[in-house]
Structures are given as C-alpha cells and as structure tokens.
Write a protein that holds these residues in place. Structure first.
Motif, mmCIF file in Angstrom:
data_model
loop_
_atom_site.group_PDB
_atom_site.id
_atom_site.type_symbol
_atom_site.label_atom_id
_atom_site.label_comp_id
_atom_site.label_asym_id
_atom_site.label_seq_id
_atom_site.Cartn_x
_atom_site.Cartn_y
_atom_site.Cartn_z
ATOM 1 N N GLU B 750 0.574 -1.258 0.264
ATOM 2 C CA GLU B 750 0.050 0.246 0.260
ATOM 3 C C GLU B 750 0.885 1.515 -0.099
ATOM 4 N N PHE B 751 2.055 1.090 0.598
ATOM 5 C CA PHE B 751 2.499 2.121 0.712
ATOM 6 C C PHE B 751 4.468 2.371 -0.216
ATOM 7 N N PRO B 752 4.520 1.448 -0.823
ATOM 8 C CA PRO B 752 6.052 1.564 -1.407
ATOM 9 C C PRO B 752 6.344 2.215 -1.850
ATOM 10 N N HIS B 753 5.737 3.202 -1.522
ATOM 11 C CA HIS B 753 6.593 5.175 -2.143
ATOM 12 C C HIS B 753 7.251 5.416 -1.585
ATOM 13 N N LEU B 754 6.840 4.888 -0.241
ATOM 14 C CA LEU B 754 7.874 5.606 1.210
ATOM 15 C C LEU B 754 9.016 4.853 1.488
ATOM 16 N N ASN B 755 10.223 5.351 2.081
ATOM 17 C CA ASN B 755 11.782 4.645 2.069
ATOM 18 C C ASN B 755 12.080 4.266 3.726
ATOM 19 N N VAL B 756 11.493 3.273 3.916
ATOM 20 C CA VAL B 756 11.102 2.695 4.691
ATOM 21 C C VAL B 756 11.621 1.396 5.269
ATOM 22 N N TRP B 757 12.525 0.941 5.675
ATOM 23 C CA TRP B 757 12.299 -0.057 6.360
ATOM 24 C C TRP B 757 11.895 -0.897 7.302
ATOM 25 N N LEU B 758 11.861 -2.340 7.719
ATOM 26 C CA LEU B 758 11.390 -2.749 8.686
ATOM 27 C C LEU B 758 12.491 -3.927 8.767
ATOM 28 N N THR B 759 12.680 -4.391 10.395
ATOM 29 C CA THR B 759 13.617 -5.416 10.494
ATOM 30 C C THR B 759 13.057 -5.249 11.818
ATOM 31 N N SER B 760 12.993 -7.381 12.584
ATOM 32 C CA SER B 760 12.532 -7.428 13.348
ATOM 33 C C SER B 760 13.709 -8.166 13.852
ATOM 34 N N THR B 761 14.019 -7.367 15.824
ATOM 35 C CA THR B 761 14.927 -7.094 16.609
ATOM 36 C C THR B 761 14.662 -7.906 18.043
ATOM 37 N N THR B 762 13.345 -8.225 17.938
ATOM 38 C CA THR B 762 12.917 -9.092 18.833
ATOM 39 C C THR B 762 13.886 -9.985 19.582
ATOM 40 N N GLU B 763 14.738 -10.273 19.040
ATOM 41 C CA GLU B 763 15.567 -11.609 19.405
ATOM 42 C C GLU B 763 17.453 -10.938 19.539
ATOM 43 N N GLN B 764 17.319 -10.138 18.977
ATOM 44 C CA GLN B 764 18.585 -9.248 19.492
ATOM 45 C C GLN B 764 19.078 -8.897 20.749
ATOM 46 N N TRP B 765 17.792 -7.640 20.841
ATOM 47 C CA TRP B 765 17.319 -7.678 22.183
ATOM 48 C C TRP B 765 17.229 -8.396 23.781
ATOM 49 N N ALA B 766 18.113 -8.427 24.585
ATOM 50 C CA ALA B 766 17.326 -8.899 25.551
ATOM 51 C C ALA B 766 16.770 -7.524 26.745
ATOM 52 N N VAL B 767 15.245 -8.021 27.207
ATOM 53 C CA VAL B 767 14.860 -6.616 27.811
ATOM 54 C C VAL B 767 14.828 -6.983 29.029
ATOM 55 N N ILE B 768 15.210 -6.220 30.265
ATOM 56 C CA ILE B 768 15.091 -6.131 31.953
ATOM 57 C C ILE B 768 14.031 -5.077 32.058
ATOM 58 N N ALA B 769 13.400 -5.477 32.541
ATOM 59 C CA ALA B 769 12.582 -4.215 32.867
ATOM 60 C C ALA B 769 12.612 -4.009 34.300
ATOM 61 N N VAL B 770 13.328 -2.488 35.122
ATOM 62 C CA VAL B 770 13.361 -2.876 36.263
ATOM 63 C C VAL B 770 12.582 -1.468 37.129
ATOM 64 N N GLN B 771 11.830 -1.929 37.445
ATOM 65 C CA GLN B 771 10.124 -1.519 37.903
ATOM 66 C C GLN B 771 10.767 -0.886 39.158
ATOM 67 N N GLY B 772 10.095 0.280 40.098
ATOM 68 C CA GLY B 772 10.038 0.459 41.031
ATOM 69 C C GLY B 772 10.791 1.422 41.993
#
Ligand SMILES: [Zn+2]
Lengths: 98, 1002, 193
Positions: B750-772
């Motif tokens: 639908e929007f192939p004219h846009l100059n943008v790319w998507l890359t999955s980085t789910t597994e590139q980053w470990a995410v540690i939430a520190v809350q409190g």
C-alpha cells in the motif's frame, strides 16, 4: 505440497515457504477517511470467492519475504502465473500451467 | 513343530536362518526372510482371522499388499502393539509374536460368528436401516454393541516408543514399482546420468518375477535378472533404490509420498534406526510401474481358509518354498492359473482338477497341464466351497446348469484375471479409460508429468512390457531436461526377453456359483464382508451410481481400498443395472494406497521437536531460581518465583508488594521489537498507528495503538524514537510475528513509495524491566554515558549508552505505574547484565517478578493487555484510549473503520473497572455480567470480565470488564451469576492504585 | 543514517560475560558433523538498487544482485535474502554496522549480531540432514556452492548458505537455535541412510 514460482526469487519454491494473503487488486483509497459506508463495505468485507480464476496475494514469507500476486484456478488448484506486487492484473493468462 | 508344508528344494530361502515365532500363543518355526503368511502356511495354518461383519473364519487370499483377510496384531512389548498388520507383508524375525483379531473367545470358536447365521439382519445398508428404531436405542444399545463386535483390531494405549524419520528428496525420474517394467525403466533412465529413485513395496525387487517360473530375461531366470539389474542400479551414484517402500500418495506437481519400513522386519529395534522413514519426493517425471493385482472368483463360500489367488500360491511355492495344500483345486477364467497348477504339480503336490469357466480356451499352458496329467474342465463353474475353518471340497457344475460333482481339495487356487493397478495414476488426477475388449480400466488422460508402463498400463506380455518401460524410462530422463551424467553411470542395453508367460483374459463380476440364491455368500469384498447379493440388493434399492453402491454396501471402503473387489463390484452393479461398465463409473482412488502410520506422518515432530520452545537469554537464571514457567505462544516465560514454602498466591502477592515498595526485575525479552529505519520512518508510523509521530522528538517514547483496517485494536506497545529516521517499536509478545507481517504488508503493497525498512530485532535484544521506587538506584551505578536524572531522562524517554560496558538502549517507561526502566542489551549479554542488576537490586531488597505479578501490577493501574482485555472487536474508544488517536490525522490504518456506524453507536461495550461488594471475592475471568439477576433465563448478558486478580497492594480484588455502556454506569451495581452464587459488583474506573499517577516519578 | 545503532564496537569493553546460545555444542555422527559456530558480527541491510554500489564499496564486498546467491571477501559474506535485503556476516570481528554508518546513500542497516545463531553442518550426509526438514532441492545443480536462501527447517525459519559441496551454514534466530540444533541432531542420526 505445491510449488509456487516467486517472481522475486525467479524460481519455483515449496509451498511451505509461502503464505496466502487474500484477494489481490483491492485498492485502498487514497482518501480513506472520506470513503462512503458502501465503498468501505466493498473494500473491506466483500470478496469475489470465484469458482475458477482468482487473483490473490501471496507472501514468500520464509524466502525473500516479498508480497506478490498470483493467478490461481480454484477448481484445479493450479497457479497459472505469478507477478510482482504493484503490477497490473495481467491482460492475458497463459493457457496452461507447466 | 515341523514345518510340514515346506517343499525341499523349492523357493529362494535356502541359506536362511530359522526364526521362532508365535501365533495366538502357539510356537512355530519359520525361516528368516519369509513373510508371516508364508511361515504360517509352511506350518499348515490357514485360519488366521475373523471377518469384520459376520466373523467368518478367514485365511490368506494373497501374498502381498492387497491382502484383505489376514490382518493380525504384531506385539513386541506392551507399547509396541501394531494392529491390522497384513501377515502377507510382515517379514518374519526371530521372536515375532502375532495374534489374530476380531474373535472371542478364540479363533476357532467365535461367539460373534452367530452373526453369520443372523445375517439377514446384517444385509447391505444395515447401518442405515436396522438400527434406526427405536431412535434412542442407537446411542444406548446398538452403537456400543456394534462397536465392540466390529472394528479392526485394537489400538495401542501407550505412547509409541519408536521414532520416525523424514526426508525431502528431489529427482529427475521417480520409478514406482520394482517389477520387470520398473527395473527396465530405471535402467534406461539411470544410464543417462539423471537422478533416479526406484521404489518397491516388497523386500525383493522383481514384482511378479517372484512367482513367474516361465520368465527368462537376458538368458537368466527372471527373478535372478531382476536382482542383478537392481544391483547394477544400486551401484550408480545417481540412483537411489528403496525397497520395503510404498508410494502411498501422489500429489500435485509430481509430489509423491513414500513410506520406507526401516525396521519392522528386525528382531531388535535400537534407538539408532527409525521404525519408518517418510520420503517426500518431488520428481520431474514419474514412471508408474505398479503392476496388476489378480482378482478372485466370486462364488459361494469363496472366503473359506485355503481359497486363495493362484498367483499367491505360486509366490508361496516359487519364492518361499511353501505348499499351500497337498491336494489343490484350481478355478479360473484365465491362463495364468494354469501355471500355478503346473508349478504345484511339478513340485509334487496333487492337483485335483482345473475348473475353467471359459468354453474352449487354447494355449500352451493348457496343453502342458494336460500333459502333466491334470484334469482340465472347460465351461464349468465351482459353485460352492465346502468346509468351514478350512476348505475341504469344491462343488463343480456345468456353468449353464446340470449335475453337481464335489471334489475333495484342501485349497482352491483361483484367478478371474488381472486388474491394472491404476491407484497412483488415479491419485495423480489422471482419468482412466475402459478398454471394452480386455474389460480393463487403464490410464487414459494424464494430468501430470507421468507415464504408466507394463501391467498397470494394460500392457500384456513381458516382452512388450520391457520394450515399453525401457523406452519410457529413456524418454522420462530426456524430458526431465537434465544433462548431468553421473560419474559411475553404467551404460547398458535393453533387456532381452527369452521366455515369458501368458496372463491373458479373465472375467469380471459374479461367477455362476454366486447366486441368485439369497442365502449364498459369494464374497466380493472380503474385508468389509460384501457379497454379490449385497451389490445386487443395493441396485434394487435404488442405487444407480457406483459411488452410491459403494457407500451403501461399503464395497471397497475397507483398509485395502477394494484392491481385489472394486472391479467385481462394479461389474455386478453394471449387470444388475443392465448398463455397460463405464456408464456405472469407477470410483476415484485416494491416498493412501495402503495404510500409513501416524508415526511416519508426524516424523520428527514429537517431544521437543513437536514445536519450537523459545527461551530467553535470561531463562537459565530464572530456572536456577526455581521460577515456575508459563507458555506464552512458543515462549516459556517465568510466571512467578516462589520462595521456600510459598504457593503461587503468596509468591505473587510478595512480588507485587515488593515492586511497589522497593523494586522488581522482570524479564521482558519476549516483547516483539521492530526497528523502523529510513527517512520516511515517521510517515510510515503515522500510517500504521493511530498516534501522531512526526513531532515526537528523538529520545522520546510514545504508547502506540495499531488498528486493523476495520477500526479494531490489533496491537499496542511503547515506541521509542532513536533518531529522526529510526524508531524502536515494541509489540506484544504473542503479536510480534503478525504485527511484523501486517506492517510489511502495508509497506510493500500500500505504501511502497515510502523510503523505510523494517527489521525484526526481537531476538537481538534481551530486555530487563526494572520497576519500582528504587529502580534508578539499582541501574545507575552500572550505566555509562546516560544522565539518569529526571530532567535528562524523563518518563517515556530512551537513551543509548552502556551498561556493564555493554551497549544498551535504556527506556524510561513503566508498565507498573512505578518509576521504571527497560534495559535493552544485546541478547548474549542478557543474563550477565541481569545478574549485575540483580546484585545491585539485592542491596535494596528488590525481587524478581514473573508474568503473573506483571499482570496484577498493570491491572492495578488499568493498563490493558491486547488479546486479554480486547478481543478483536474493541475500538480505542471502547478501551478508553481515545486520547491515543491523533485527531488531526487524515489517514492511518483503521481511520475509516473506526467511523463505521456500529463502531460509533451508543451502548457499545466499554472497558471499566469492577469492584466486588465483598472485597475478598475474586471474579472469574470470562464470567458474564447481567443487570438484573432475577430476570428469566436465558438472561440478557451485558458484558464479561476480562481481567481479574487479587491485589495485595489494594487489599482487595480488582477486575476489568467489557460492559455495555460501561462508562455511563459508574457506581452502578451489576451482577455476575455463578453456579453457586450471584456476585454483586460495582462499576468503577479502571485505575485502582495511585490514580493521580504520582508514583511514575516517585 | 545508521549512527544511532552503531556504537557496539566503540569504547569500553564489556565488564560482563557474553553467553552465546548453545555455545560450543557439537555433534558428530557417521557422515555429518554439527557445530555451533562462534559469534559473528551481523547486520540486516536494506537498500534500493541505487545504493548498492556505495554500500558494496563501504562493506568491501559486492552485494549480490541475483536471487539465492552470496558474495564473500575477507571474512565477510553478503547473502541475498530478498530484492532489497542482505544478511551481512563478518567472521573476523569487524563491524559492518560501523562501515554502513559512514555511507550517506539511502539504506537501512540494523545490527542483528545477537539475533542469529549459526550452526555448521558438514559431511557427505550434510544435505540429507538438512533435507529432513527443509523442502528445497539441495543438489549442487540447484543450490551450488555459495548459494544462499532463507527457507524453513521443520517448524523454524532458517537461512541456508552452502559453503562447500558438503558443507552448509545454517542461521536461525537465537530462541529457535535449540530447536534447530536438536532437529539437525536427530536428522543427522538418520542421514547416512
Ligand atoms: Zn521469493
């Protein structure tokens, strides 16, 4: 398992690498917000579901990851041809699939 | 016990080892390399089973895969119990244990055989008629009894301990069937150097050469030639030869499924060998050389043990060296049965008489039979077999009537002719054509790139078969269009046939001995107990198409798929209808050709390979801490971290309280992450999310909502803008793959004219939430290059820097309502950084918390979880998230859908909070909500509970619910009817804790 | 434009231990040896045709333009995954992300060094091992040395690179690596058949 020719990979690849993505050539309005209820219904809900030739979208999900279009006969389950996304509906279909 | 029917000097098993085996508890000796059927026959055992419907005693009809009768259970141990094994296929091994099926209390005396006497009740279509009245009786009376009495064998009740392997394979020429035709085709194809696979269901290649004593090829006995030719093929690098391998299914584009039985014939099953191997072969060309199957004669009591196909008796004699009787009769309508009589006679077995239905056949086999002193009768029929547990006589009568004569025999060898095996051709969607002259269906119109050769193509005679097959093999190789001559290709010449046998002619349908007397049981389909009378009755009751006749009578619908019965059934129906056979039609053959085990279909996908189990980089730490895990899609997520003596409740309560009192660490690595990069990144984000993005400054974050085009919430997540042209998007754990697909779809189409790319980085980053409240103190000592003050790193911002010397994307964000951070580090460093943060956390009394506490904490703040509080029919407005929809935007996915009449109508279900009147009562998620608990049933339900927890921080239960017109009901009392009580609830706002949001900076 | 994400190779060394998935795992059976390969630098590179020359120059390897091919130079391999997509793997410790950060032409480079795990499958039964779960034709005519393709193995997505007639590199996502290694191990035991 079918073989499907990916127009980007330029070869037939096993069906397991692909995913169907519904009917093709259903244009999203450039002025979506102004679309009438009737037009939105046609755009979003109504599909042709033909017995025979269907134009549909596929994605080479586990290959080049490109979406592309295919012409398939729903009776014989044969792909007549595939072509790149954005290309117009083919004016003429190949007679037989080999 | 001495194997009294083994003929010295006969057969090909001379060097073989003795194998001890048992059948129904009785011990026998056999020879390794023969089938269970052969071994039983060698011991004089013919009675091996009871039939499906009438429980009639049954023996062996055949010597191959088409066997309808001799189904036994092979038992290796309590878990390895395989029912419905064809004894004619099962190879003998030392220690084999087999049992008969469908009998009680014993094979020789089966109580259910009374059904045979009561058989007028069990006529064709009996399922549809007899048991329909009274109506209730079907479920309570008939069905349980029929199920107990019927059925084939008993399914094992333990997990299958064997393993199964699978292989995708590609070749230029796939040859199915390893008889003379298949071998010739494979030789011709292989010598061109193309990739060839040759498969045959038998142990030994040769097909009918296993029993044809009269075939000579290249100066050798036919079977010996076959062995030599296959050895030549095996030695070539471009050829794969698969024995014990059945092609069971022929699918689109020359995709063929084959099962190789790897170890069913072995005494000891080690872990090293799979039981079976599934081959999924894609072939450029397929050569079908599947041969033909001999038909039986349809006459009264033709199912008595000892009545069998003539070719089977020859196989037992010529291949296995076993005589099927001492004094046999032959009943035939074609030439090939004469050869059986001749072979048996020459082996010293008495041949009482040959009864030939034909009037005056001529030929050399007939002359030879006579010369050997065998009595030959033309124009006569066997009208009845005598005996019960074993055939004892055949009663012969001129076929047009006249005096009867009963001849004592202990076996009857019969042949009504040969049916081309067009099963695979038919599965390939090819259309068969009826040859009126030879009364055979043969391949007509091809639908795929395949060719049929030899007997399955209706080609008669060995010489013609080899000519045809050799030419077809060469052509298939040429048509495959591959020129890759293998290194060690053996160039040969076309095999030369020096002598062959005649298989010509035969008959279809019921022979004179099959009635019209309605008490006669002349079997057409042995496995489903269908008689000639049943077929006639189906026609009389109005069935016209063979498809209807088949379903009404169940002819051809058993596990053997009518390999021996289809043509007879069709001919009887055609005769009764007075129509030519092609007009009545032939049913389509479907996969599988022979039954396939679930194990071979499942293949590797068992246990740990059933589905990928995804674990985060921090998983080993959580496991070592004794975390309890829950499945979230394919992920294993730490659910809660119980301390000694804690149950789930206690652990979750402690975790929730600790987070708000000091801090908690949470593994958020499974969150989907997508990097959106390019000059049009913001434009793209504007189109995919409801929120505005253009003005979001680099370094800041925003909670984004993604809709489908229909206006319903599809996903949500916090998005950080790393640079003008780079966004770090997060998605729900379960939504990651589909969100990526959804975004790619719009971007590409639908929007192939846009100059943008998507890359999955789910597994590139470990995410540690520190809350409190202590979260900053825990993180700060480890961070370099990021100012962590509230002024420099306010809520909803992101910075890049280092933690523990490791690059990080540090988000200041909160899914708990507390001051919070999410530390993204490259995945391989995830556990080490977690451990460092954990060590810091310990100084402050922080805990690790799991997904359950995460859920409770977010619910206390009224934060929704897409997929739990939404169900694909919830709009941003319904969820109270109107604020996240950019009001000035002119387009985004879902903008039009959101404005649909029903989506803006009054009274929609809206997300609200619920408080039970009794704070100790915790609602059930999914429970329905009503306005008036006293209304008549069925009540009008106005909503349901989406999230519900005990909140230790609030000291009461809390819940979220979708309620019709919910936001206009604040303070209203509603009711949740449950089986034991009706629970009163009050409608409230969604925030249960710190409703001013002060703790985000606390 | 990739500067924002290009900092991994700079400055201070990590003070904590890197723990790659399945580190050092190996399996050797008749006909095939599996080994989990050491960490490598990887980027997912996306770019239109017009940018390919400049990016190739910066990376020191010619980005292949033909489907199912790869190009390698000096320890760096670029695999064609799609018409505007390459997987660039550097096995000699040089960061391709930093190289791309110097390039001003239109592109997207995203670091995925930790996203993927690589397993080598080597031996005469290597192709058969992979064909236990991969439906592609792995014959040398169809998948010659140097060919690369994203595809599937059982229920996981993999990227396959043929490094020699009887040697493959299988790349998968980190959390699928246990599944993929287990699958290949089970298949290896049957691949000599
Ligand atoms: Zn493709």
């Amino acid at each position: 398992m079918l073989l499907i020719r990916c127009p980007y990979c330029e070869e037939e690849r096993p069906e397991l690498e692909f995913r169907n993505a519904g009917e093709a050539h259903i244009a999203r309005s450039a002025d979506m917000a102004a679309t009438s209820d009737d037009d939105f219904e046609k755009f979003f809900f109504i599909r042709s579901n033909p017995k025979g030739i269907i134009y549909e979208r596929w994605r080479h999900m586990h290959g080049c990851a490109r979406f592309f279009n295919a012409v398939r006969d729903t009776v014989s389950d044969r792909f007549l041809m595939t072509y790149k996304a954005g290309e117009p509906k083919p004016a003429k279909l190949p007679g037989a699939f080999e | 016990m001495i194997a009294t029917f083994r003929i010295p000097g006969a057969g090909r098993l001379k060097q073989a080892e003795t194998a001890r085996f048992s059948f129904d508890g009785q011990s026998y000796a056999g020879v390794e390399g023969e089938t269970l059927a052969s071994a039983l026959l060698a011991n004089g055992v013919h009675l091996v089973g009871r039939s499906f419907k009438y429980h009639r005693p049954r023996g062996f009809l055949s010597a191959g895969a088409e066997e309808p009768n001799a189904l036994v259970e092979i038992k290796r141990d309590s878990a390895r119990r395989t029912p419905n094994v064809r004894a004619t296929v099962q190879e003998l091994y030392d220690g084999l244990t087999a049992q008969s099926q469908n009998r009680w209390p014993s094979l020789a005396f089966d109580v259910s055989a009374l059904g045979d006497i009561a058989s007028p009740l069990l006529s064709a279509g009996f399922y549809y008629k007899t048991f329909m009245w009274p109506k209730f009786a079907w479920k309570n009376f008939y069905e349980p009894r029929i199920r107990a009495a019927a059925g084939l064998g008993v399914a094992p009740d333990q997990p299958d301990p064997d393993h199964y392997s699978a292989r995708f394979a590609h070749c230029d020429v796939l040859v199915l069937g390893g008889g003379a035709a298949g071998i010739a085709a494979a030789l011709a194809a292989a010598e061109t150097g193309v990739r060839v696979i040759l498969a045959d269901e038998q142990v030994d290649f040769g097909g009918s050469l296993r029993f044809e004593s009269g075939a000579m090829i290249d100066g050798q006995d036919g079977f010996a030639w076959a062995q030599g030719a296959v050895a030549t093929l095996r030695a070539m690098d471009n050829v794969r030869v698969l024995s014990r391998t059945t092609a069971f299914g022929y699918y689109a584009q020359n995709f063929v499924g084959l099962v190789e039985r790897v170890s069913d014939h072995l005494q000891n099953l080690g872990r090293e060998l799979p039981r079976e191997r599934l081959w999924q072969v894609r072939a450029k060309r397929v050569v079908l050389a599947t041969g033909a199957i001999e038909r039986h004669m349809v006459f009264a009591d033709n199912d008595r043990p000892g009545v069998m196909l003539a070719s089977a008796a020859r196989t037992y004699l010529n291949h296995f060296g076993v005589a099927v009787g001492r004094n046999v009769g032959v009943y035939t309508a074609n030439d090939s049965a004469y050869a059986a009589a001749i072979d048996l006679k020459k082996a010293g077995i008495g041949v009482a008489a040959i009864v030939d239905l034909r009037d005056n056949p001529t030929g050399s086999v007939i002359d030879e039979a006579r010369a050997l002193g065998i009595e030959v009768n033309f124009g006569r029929a066997v009208i009845r077999a005598g005996g019960k547990l074993r055939v004892s006589s055949m009663t012969v009568q001129p076929k047009n009537g006249g005096g009867e004569r009963t001849i004592p025999v202990d076996a009857i060898l019969m042949s009504a002719g040969w049916t081309p095996s067009v099963h695979l051709f038919s599965q390939s969607r090819g259309k068969v054509a009826f040859n009126d002259e030879t009364k055979r269906f043969v391949p007509g119109t091809y639908a795929q790139d395949c060719v049929s050769v030899g007997a399955c193509n209706g080609t008669d005679g060995l010489s013609a078969t080899i000519d045809e097959a050799y030419a077809a093999g060469a052509k298939a190789a040429k048509d495959a269009g591959v020129k890759n001559a293998g290194a060690n290709v053996v160039k040969g010449t076309k095999p030369k046939v020096d002598a062959s046998e005649s298989w010509s002619r035969g008959m279809l349908g019921a022979a004179p001995g099959a009635g019209p007397d309605t008490t006669v049981k002349a079997f057409v389909d042995f496995q489903n107990d269908v008689t000639a009378k049943d077929i006639r009755q189906a026609v009389h009751e109005g069935m016209r198409s063979i498809e209807h006749v088949k379903r009404f009578t169940t002819n051809g619908m058993a596990t053997d798929q009518g390999k021996t019965s289809n043509m007879h059934g069709l001919a009887i129906a055609a005769e009764t209808l007075g129509k030519p056979i092609p007009q009545v039609g032939l049913t389509t053959f479907r996969a599988p050709y022979t039954p396939v085990t679930f194990g071979s279909i499942v293949g590797h996908a068992r246990g740990p390979l059933f589905d990928p189990t995804r674990k985060t980089a921090i998983h080993p730490w959580a496991e070592a801490q004794g975390a309890v895990f829950e499945d979230v899609g394919q992920w294993k997520r730490a659910w809660y971290f119980p301390k000694a003596g804690e149950d789930m409740h206690a652990a979750v309560d402690r975790e929730c309280v600790t987070v708000r009192k000091t801090a908690g660490l949470f593994d958020a690595s499974t969150l989907g992450k997508i990097e959106v990069v390019g000059p049009d990144a913001a434009k793209f984000m504007e189109l995919l999310y409801t929120n505005p993005w253009e003005k979001l400054e680099p370094g800041r974050c925003r909670y984004g909502i993604m809709l489908r085009e229909d206006g319903f919430i599809y996903d949500d997540g916090v998005v950080g803008r790393l640079a003008a042209d780079r966004f770090h998007v997060t998605t729900t754990t379960g939504g990651a793959p589909r969100v990526m697909n959804h975004m790619e779809d719009y971007l590409q189409t639908e929007f192939p004219h846009l100059n943008v790319w998507l890359t999955s980085t789910t597994e590139q980053w470990a995410v540690i939430a520190v809350q409190g409240p202590k979260s900053r103190e825990i993180i700060a000592p480890l961070v370099e290059g990021i100012d962590m003050s509230d002024g420099a790193l306010p809520h909803m911002s992101v910075r890049e820097g280092r933690i523990c010397g490791v690059p990080t994307r540090l988000f200041r964000m909160s899914f708990t309502g507390e001051r919070g951070f999410e530390v993204n580090v490259p995945a391989d460093y995830g556990q080490a950084v977690w451990e460092a943060l954990w060590a810091e956390g310990q100084k402050h009394g922080a805990c690790a918390y799991g997904t359950e506490a995460m859920h409770v904490l977010r619910a206390e703040k009224g934060y929704i979880i897409v997929g739990q509080d939404t169900d694909g029919t919830v709009t941003p407005g319904d969820a109270g998230l109107d604020w996240a929809v950019g009001k000035k935007k002119t387009d985004f996915v879902g903008i039009r859908g959101m404005a649909r009449p029903d989506l803006v109508a009054k009274g929609r279900k809206q997300l609200v909070g619920l408080k039970t009147k009794d704070p100790k009562v915790v609602l059930e998620e999914g429970a329905q909500i009503v306005g008036d608990p006293k209304q008549a049933i069925p009540m009008t339900m106005i909503g349901h509970v989406t999230s519900s927890y005990w909140s230790e921080n609030c000291g009461r239960s809390i819940a979220l619910a979708l309620v019709a017109g919910g936001r206009d009901r604040m303070g209203e009392t509603l009711y949740v009817p449950m089986p034991n009580a009706t629970i009163e609830v009050e409608v409230t706002g969604m925030v249960f804790f710190d409703d001013k949001g002060e703790r985000l900076n606390g | 434009m990739a500067k924002a994400a290009a900092k991994e190779s700079a400055a201070a060394a990590p003070s904590v231990e890197r723990r790659p998935a399945l580190a050092g795992q190996e399996l050797s059976v008749t006909g095939v040896t599996l080994a989990v390969l050491p960490p490598a630098q990887r980027i997912s590179l996306r770019a239109p045709d017009a940018s390919v020359a400049a990016l190739s120059k910066a990376l020191g390897v010619n980005l292949p333009r033909k489907p199912k091919t790869s190009a390698a130079k000096a320890g760096r391999t670029a695999l064609w995954l799609g018409p505007d997509e390459w997987l660039v793997i550097d096995e000699v410790g040089k960061d391709p992300l930093a190289d791309c950060a110097e390039v001003t032409v239109l592109h997207s480079a995203v670091g995925i060094s930790h996203r993927n795990v690589a397993i080598s499958v080597i031996g005469p039964a290597a192709a058969a091992t992979i064909n236990s779960g991969c439906p592609q034709d792995l014959s040398l005519d169809v998948l010659p040395v140097g060919a690369a393709s994203r595809t599937i193995l059982g229920k996981a997505e993999i990227v396959l690179l043929r490094i020699a007639a009887d040697a493959f590199r299988v790349e998968c996502w980190r959390s699928f690596s246990d599944y993929v290694f287990t699958f290949l191990s089970e298949a290896a035991g049957d691949a000599a058949a």
